[in-house]
Design an enzyme around this catalytic site. Structure first.
Site, PDB file in Angstrom:
ATOM      1  N   ASN A   1     -28.138 -25.400  21.724  1.00  0.00           N
ATOM      2  CA  ASN A   1     -28.200 -26.161  20.422  1.00  0.00           C
ATOM      3  C   ASN A   1     -27.599 -25.703  19.233  1.00  0.00           C
ATOM      4  O   ASN A   1     -27.066 -26.746  18.291  1.00  0.00           O
ATOM      5  CB  ASN A   1     -29.979 -26.345  20.129  1.00  0.00           C
ATOM      6  CG  ASN A   1     -30.808 -27.349  20.989  1.00  0.00           C
ATOM      7  OD1 ASN A   1     -30.803 -28.154  20.855  1.00  0.00           O
ATOM      8  ND2 ASN A   1     -31.161 -26.499  22.059  1.00  0.00           N
TER       9      ASN A   1
ATOM     10  N   HIS B   1     -38.681 -28.050  20.317  1.00  0.00           N
ATOM     11  CA  HIS B   1     -39.485 -27.554  21.382  1.00  0.00           C
ATOM     12  C   HIS B   1     -39.188 -28.831  22.500  1.00  0.00           C
ATOM     13  O   HIS B   1     -39.292 -29.974  22.209  1.00  0.00           O
ATOM     14  CB  HIS B   1     -41.053 -27.578  20.923  1.00  0.00           C
ATOM     15  CG  HIS B   1     -41.974 -27.231  22.123  1.00  0.00           C
ATOM     16  ND1 HIS B   1     -41.937 -25.950  22.676  1.00  0.00           N
ATOM     17  CD2 HIS B   1     -43.009 -28.039  22.896  1.00  0.00           C
ATOM     18  CE1 HIS B   1     -42.826 -25.951  23.580  1.00  0.00           C
ATOM     19  NE2 HIS B   1     -43.331 -27.100  23.705  1.00  0.00           N
TER      20      HIS B   1
HETATM   21  C1  GRF Z   1     -34.377 -25.345  24.134  1.00  0.00           C
HETATM   22  O1  GRF Z   1     -34.930 -25.866  25.493  1.00  0.00           O
HETATM   23  C2  GRF Z   1     -35.221 -25.461  23.105  1.00  0.00           C
HETATM   24  O2  GRF Z   1     -35.937 -26.640  23.174  1.00  0.00           O
HETATM   25  C3  GRF Z   1     -36.093 -24.280  23.069  1.00  0.00           C
HETATM   26  O3  GRF Z   1     -35.357 -23.254  23.747  1.00  0.00           O
HETATM   27  C4  GRF Z   1     -34.320 -23.876  24.397  1.00  0.00           C
HETATM   28  C5  GRF Z   1     -33.041 -23.419  23.660  1.00  0.00           C
HETATM   29  O4  GRF Z   1     -31.876 -23.634  24.534  1.00  0.00           O
HETATM   30  N1  GRF Z   1     -36.762 -23.807  21.932  1.00  0.00           N
HETATM   31  P1  GRF Z   1     -30.509 -23.199  23.620  1.00  0.00           P
HETATM   32  O5  GRF Z   1     -30.338 -21.560  23.405  1.00  0.00           O
HETATM   33  O6  GRF Z   1     -30.112 -23.795  22.544  1.00  0.00           O
HETATM   34  O7  GRF Z   1     -29.487 -23.454  24.655  1.00  0.00           O
END
Ligand code: GRF
Length: 226
Positions: free
Chosen positions: A23, A118
């Site tokens: 993300n 989430h």
């Molecule tokens: C994602 O699935 C987010 O929804 C949750 O943790 C995960 C993080 O993934 N809160 P990344 O580290 O951004 O790849």
């Protein structure tokens, strides 16, 4: 009325991570493409081996590793987060796979200025293993939610949600991958709404200026009726 994002300065962003950082990467990439005006001032991880730290470094962003195990309490850890974030003049915090609950120390310092994502349609399936919980429950749709962090677990005011189908032969990985694609689209956009000054929190609801209209007959049915 169309909004000119150029009329607002870039948002000074701090990103909190614990792991992969996909993300974070989506936020970096959206900024690079000019879809988001963000000045990512600092990325903090509570894990030294978080891949996201490497992603940040590659993008030339300042990083900090802050080991939560070094602190006596959640509050003390948060005070140190706060010191680092304010030293970098951060205005908005994006939690992106950050596996720590924030205490009132942080929440009071950044009221309605801490976002999280989430991998479920809140308020369904809060906490860890949301994709597993969706599959086990047998829901036909799941998705992801960007919200403002409050003291509860994944229960703050909702900013954006995206819906994806849950297929009969999905396992946790395949559903997580489908949801992840949606996460990468809506998280940068939620930050953009903040940067453009379009988010207003009243009670537990978030109102979005010029939100546009969706077809009020919009309906998703799965499995399809045929
Ligand atoms: C994602 O699935 C987010 O929804 C949750 O943790 C995960 C993080 O993934 N809160 P990344 O580290 O951004 O790849």
């Amino acid at each position: 009325m169309s909004i000119d994002p150029q009329s607002h300065p870039p948002v000074k962003l701090g990103v909190l991570i614990s792991g992969e950082g996909s993300n974070l990467q989506a936020i970096i990439d959206a900024t690079g493409r000019g879809e988001l005006r963000a000045d990512i001032r600092l990325v903090i991880s509570n894990r030294a081996d978080a891949r996201g730290l490497e992603r940040a470094r590659r993008a030339g962003i300042a990083t900090r590793f802050l080991d939560h195990r070094r602190f006596k309490s959640r509050e003390e850890f948060d005070r140190n987060l706060l010191i680092a974030l304010t030293a970098h003049e951060v205005e908005l915090i994006a939690c992106a796979g950050f596996m720590r609950l924030l205490s009132p120390v942080m929440l009071r310092a950044f009221p309605n200025r801490i976002m999280n994502i989430h991998p479920a349609l809140c308020p369904a399936f809060p906490g860890v293993d949301a994709q597993r919980a969706a599959i086990d429950y047998g829901v036909r749709f799941s998705g992801c939610t960007v919200f403002f962090v409050t003291e509860g677990v994944d229960d703050g005011p909702v900013i954006l949600q995206a819906v994806v189908p849950v297929l009969q032969d999905d396992d946790e990985q395949s559903l997580a991958a489908r949801i992840r694609i949606a996460e990468h689209r809506i998280y940068p956009y939620a930050i953009r709404l903040f940067q453009e000054g379009r988010l207003h929190v009243r009670g537990r609801k978030v109102f979005v200026d010029n939100a546009g209209s969706t077809d009020d007959e919009m309906m998703l049915i799965h499995p399809p009726l045929r």
